[in-house]
Design a protein around this motif. Structure first.
Motif, PDB file in Angstrom:
ATOM      1  N   ASP A 178     -48.029 -51.648 -21.008  1.00 55.95           N
ATOM      2  CA  ASP A 178     -47.749 -53.025 -20.609  1.00 55.95           C
ATOM      3  C   ASP A 178     -48.491 -54.049 -21.463  1.00 55.95           C
ATOM      4  N   GLN A 179     -49.040 -53.580 -22.572  1.00 59.40           N
ATOM      5  CA  GLN A 179     -49.854 -54.459 -23.384  1.00 59.40           C
ATOM      6  C   GLN A 179     -49.109 -55.712 -23.827  1.00 59.40           C
ATOM      7  N   LEU A 180     -47.786 -55.610 -23.917  1.00 60.52           N
ATOM      8  CA  LEU A 180     -47.018 -56.763 -24.352  1.00 60.52           C
ATOM      9  C   LEU A 180     -46.804 -57.749 -23.215  1.00 60.52           C
ATOM     10  N   LYS A 181     -46.946 -57.258 -22.017  1.00 61.27           N
ATOM     11  CA  LYS A 181     -46.736 -58.130 -20.863  1.00 61.27           C
ATOM     12  C   LYS A 181     -47.901 -59.090 -20.704  1.00 61.27           C
ATOM     13  N   GLN A 182     -47.620 -60.154 -19.972  1.00 63.43           N
ATOM     14  CA  GLN A 182     -48.662 -61.142 -19.731  1.00 63.43           C
ATOM     15  C   GLN A 182     -49.622 -60.692 -18.660  1.00 63.43           C
ATOM     16  N   ARG A 183     -50.872 -61.092 -18.829  1.00 64.04           N
ATOM     17  CA  ARG A 183     -51.867 -60.803 -17.788  1.00 64.04           C
ATOM     18  C   ARG A 183     -51.414 -61.428 -16.470  1.00 64.04           C
ATOM     19  N   PRO A 184     -51.395 -60.642 -15.391  1.00 66.31           N
ATOM     20  CA  PRO A 184     -50.961 -61.221 -14.118  1.00 66.31           C
ATOM     21  C   PRO A 184     -51.947 -62.259 -13.590  1.00 66.31           C
ATOM     22  N   GLU A 185     -51.448 -63.128 -12.742  1.00 67.17           N
ATOM     23  CA  GLU A 185     -52.327 -64.120 -12.115  1.00 67.17           C
ATOM     24  C   GLU A 185     -53.239 -63.461 -11.088  1.00 67.17           C
ATOM     25  N   GLY A 186     -54.332 -64.123 -10.784  1.00 68.81           N
ATOM     26  CA  GLY A 186     -55.218 -63.621  -9.730  1.00 68.81           C
ATOM     27  C   GLY A 186     -56.530 -63.085 -10.244  1.00 68.81           C
ATOM     28  N   THR A 229     -61.577 -62.840  -5.502  1.00 70.78           N
ATOM     29  CA  THR A 229     -61.075 -62.240  -4.263  1.00 70.78           C
ATOM     30  C   THR A 229     -59.962 -63.072  -3.641  1.00 70.78           C
ATOM     31  N   ARG A 230     -60.175 -64.386  -3.560  1.00 72.63           N
ATOM     32  CA  ARG A 230     -59.201 -65.226  -2.844  1.00 72.63           C
ATOM     33  C   ARG A 230     -57.848 -65.208  -3.525  1.00 72.63           C
ATOM     34  N   ALA A 231     -57.852 -65.259  -4.847  1.00 68.95           N
ATOM     35  CA  ALA A 231     -56.579 -65.285  -5.574  1.00 68.95           C
ATOM     36  C   ALA A 231     -55.821 -63.981  -5.375  1.00 68.95           C
ATOM     37  N   LEU A 232     -56.526 -62.854  -5.451  1.00 72.32           N
ATOM     38  CA  LEU A 232     -55.853 -61.559  -5.285  1.00 72.32           C
ATOM     39  C   LEU A 232     -55.360 -61.377  -3.855  1.00 72.32           C
ATOM     40  N   TYR A 233     -56.185 -61.811  -2.906  1.00 72.35           N
ATOM     41  CA  TYR A 233     -55.792 -61.689  -1.498  1.00 72.35           C
ATOM     42  C   TYR A 233     -54.575 -62.565  -1.208  1.00 72.35           C
ATOM     43  N   ASP A 234     -54.597 -63.805  -1.682  1.00 71.15           N
ATOM     44  CA  ASP A 234     -53.479 -64.719  -1.420  1.00 71.15           C
ATOM     45  C   ASP A 234     -52.186 -64.176  -2.017  1.00 71.15           C
ATOM     46  N   LYS A 235     -52.298 -63.648  -3.237  1.00 64.12           N
ATOM     47  CA  LYS A 235     -51.105 -63.089  -3.880  1.00 64.12           C
ATOM     48  C   LYS A 235     -50.581 -61.894  -3.084  1.00 64.12           C
ATOM     49  N   ALA A 236     -51.506 -61.009  -2.660  1.00 66.53           N
ATOM     50  CA  ALA A 236     -51.098 -59.826  -1.882  1.00 66.53           C
ATOM     51  C   ALA A 236     -50.402 -60.246  -0.585  1.00 66.53           C
ATOM     52  N   MET A 237     -50.952 -61.277   0.055  1.00 62.28           N
ATOM     53  CA  MET A 237     -50.337 -61.761   1.310  1.00 62.28           C
ATOM     54  C   MET A 237     -48.939 -62.305   1.043  1.00 62.28           C
ATOM     55  N   THR A 252     -47.644 -55.630  -4.948  1.00 60.73           N
ATOM     56  CA  THR A 252     -48.708 -56.336  -4.242  1.00 60.73           C
ATOM     57  C   THR A 252     -49.900 -56.675  -5.136  1.00 60.73           C
ATOM     58  N   LEU A 253     -50.236 -55.746  -6.043  1.00 63.43           N
ATOM     59  CA  LEU A 253     -51.436 -55.933  -6.865  1.00 63.43           C
ATOM     60  C   LEU A 253     -51.110 -56.121  -8.343  1.00 63.43           C
ATOM     61  N   ASP A 254     -49.792 -56.185  -8.678  1.00 60.69           N
ATOM     62  CA  ASP A 254     -49.374 -56.278 -10.085  1.00 60.69           C
ATOM     63  C   ASP A 254     -49.883 -55.110 -10.918  1.00 60.69           C
ATOM     64  N   PHE A 255     -50.031 -53.928 -10.290  1.00 64.17           N
ATOM     65  CA  PHE A 255     -50.347 -52.727 -11.053  1.00 64.17           C
ATOM     66  C   PHE A 255     -49.087 -52.286 -11.795  1.00 64.17           C
ATOM     67  N   SER A 257     -51.983 -48.389 -12.197  1.00 66.17           N
ATOM     68  CA  SER A 257     -53.200 -48.931 -12.802  1.00 66.17           C
ATOM     69  C   SER A 257     -53.105 -50.445 -12.904  1.00 66.17           C
ATOM     70  N   ASP A 258     -54.254 -51.123 -12.934  1.00 68.49           N
ATOM     71  CA  ASP A 258     -54.286 -52.572 -13.122  1.00 68.49           C
ATOM     72  C   ASP A 258     -54.037 -52.905 -14.591  1.00 68.49           C
ATOM     73  N   PHE A 259     -53.893 -54.172 -14.891  1.00 68.86           N
ATOM     74  CA  PHE A 259     -53.561 -54.619 -16.247  1.00 68.86           C
ATOM     75  C   PHE A 259     -54.546 -54.089 -17.291  1.00 68.86           C
TER      76      PHE A 259
END
Ligand code: TYF
Ligand code: FE
Length: 384
Positions: A3-11, A102-110, A202-205, A229-231
């Motif tokens: 996924d190296q070509l993909k953009q880093r996910p938000e959060g 934490t807040r950004a990842l939690y909000d995105k997951a929600m 949920t986690l952009d893995f 896996s994560d980014f």
């Protein structure tokens, strides 16, 4: 990688596994087992003596990177913990990730439909602050996001330095781990893909690219596995499910005894597997055995490898360490027997030399030795 070509996910970033939190029947004794057999050190504590009256927690560490916490309830009032205990026995409740935000990842997951266990809170004491939040993953397992804002205390706010001074680690050879390499979750049949998709959504893995990435299905194993896996690929979570073979899958055996999905194994990374395994053997830890024919085969292949294995093959064989390799590098791995009476959780020790796989080349031999244990337990029965 893939996924190296993909953009880093938000959060924000994942920095790695923060700690593994076990819910057990007797935290004092469970912690003592990991100290004695695996060479962990007592690190932090919270309980009656520190004014916490419902749950006790002992935290162990090994080196700078591996933190195991063990909690038990003081009585029947804590229904979630007591139900967890009777259903699963001792097991991993929480695979906690160290994160940037934490807040950004939690909000995105929600927003993506995750189930909340604990909304974000900032916990503080005189040593600094952390921001914690938890979400549900497979079964009764959760993930806690741990954002450490320069926190300087022992483990988390509310904990004190563990009071125990144990002479055991001065009497036995030391064992050193670098970090948690991966944490594997077992699922019931047909639940692997939905769980892998949950991590993607949920986690952009992403599905981790490695030689083992393809869904595997051998005569021996009757299991399938997907690694997410994560980014930055610092968190790796293989997800297994049983496949229908001639005999009951080892994954089904786990799911039966754990009463559902849960963490099957935690892989601890080391830079000197021979030394660490010899030390753990001296401490009386039991590992899966591997037949000598495996090493006859390995010796035949060594002349064709593109690199030199720097470890002594006789010692590798003596310690029953497995070797997997490709054209660029190799990995060494070994598996403990289940660490509890229920055939559920075990630990893997892994050393990597330019190899990011999970040991696909060893699956046949490994699964045969797992199945030998399964059959001694009377659980390698015919599938209907
Ligand atoms: O994490 C892995 O994929 C390896 C191999 O039941 C493995 O450690 C896979 C399934 C299993 C035991 C080990
Ligand atoms: Fe593994």
């Amino acid at each position: 990688m893939a996924d190296q070509l993909k953009q880093r996910p938000e959060g924000g970033k994942f920095y790695g596994f923060d700690h593994i939190h076990f819910w057990v029947g007797n935290a004092l004794q469970a912690a003592s087992f990991y100290v004695t057999r695996f060479g962990f050190q007592y690190y932090a504590y919270r309980g009656l003596e520190t004014g916490v009256r419902d749950v006790v927690t002992h935290v162990l560490r090994n080196g700078e990177g591996v933190f195991f916490a063990f909690s038990s309830p003081y009585g029947p009032q804590n229904e979630i913990m007591n139900t967890h205990q009777s259903k699963h026995g001792d097991g991993v409740r929480d695979v906690a990730f160290r994160v940037e935000d934490t807040r950004a990842l939690y909000d995105k997951a929600m927003a993506k439909g995750a189930k909340s266990i604990r909304p974000p809170t900032e916990d503080k004491d005189e040593h600094g602050s952390v921001i914690l939040a938890s979400i549900q993953t497979y079964g009764d397992t959760i993930h806690t996001f741990v954002q450490r804002n320069d926190y300087k205390g022992f483990f988390l706010p509310g904990f004190t330095r563990h009071p125990k001074i144990d002479p055991i680690n001065t009497l036995l050879p030391p064992v050193e781990f670098l970090l948690v390499d991966h944490v594997v979750g077992n699922q019931p049949e047909h639940e692997m893909v939905p769980v892998a998709e949950w991590y993607e959504k949920t986690l952009d893995f992403h599905r981790f690219w490695s030689v083992d990435d393809s869904i595997l299905h051998t005569d021996y194993s009757s299991l399938q596995s997907i690694v997410v896996s994560d980014f930055d690929e610092v968190i790796k979570m293989p997800i297994n499910e049983p496949a229908h073979g001639k005999k009951v899958s080892q994954i089904q055996e786990y799911v039966d005894y754990y009463s559902g999905p849960g963490v099957q194994h935690i892989a601890l990374k080391t830079d000197n597997i021979l030394k660490e395994v010899e030390a753990m053997r001296a401490r009386g830890l039991d590992f899966l055995s591997i037949p000598d024919t495996y090493y006859d085969n390995l010796r035949k292949n060594i002349p064709h490898m593109n690199f030199k294995i720097s470890e002594d093959i006789d010692l590798i064989q003596k310690n029953k360490i497995l070797v997997d390799y490709d054209d660029k590098g190799y990995l060494l791995q070994i598996f403990t027997k289940p660490l509890e009476d229920r055939p559920t959780l075990f630990i893997e020790i892994i050393q990597r030399r330019n190899h990011s796989g999970f040991g696909a080349g060893n699956f046949k031999s490994l699964f045969q030795s797992i199945e030998l244990e399964q059959s001694i337990r009377g659980n390698l029965t015919d599938n209907p």
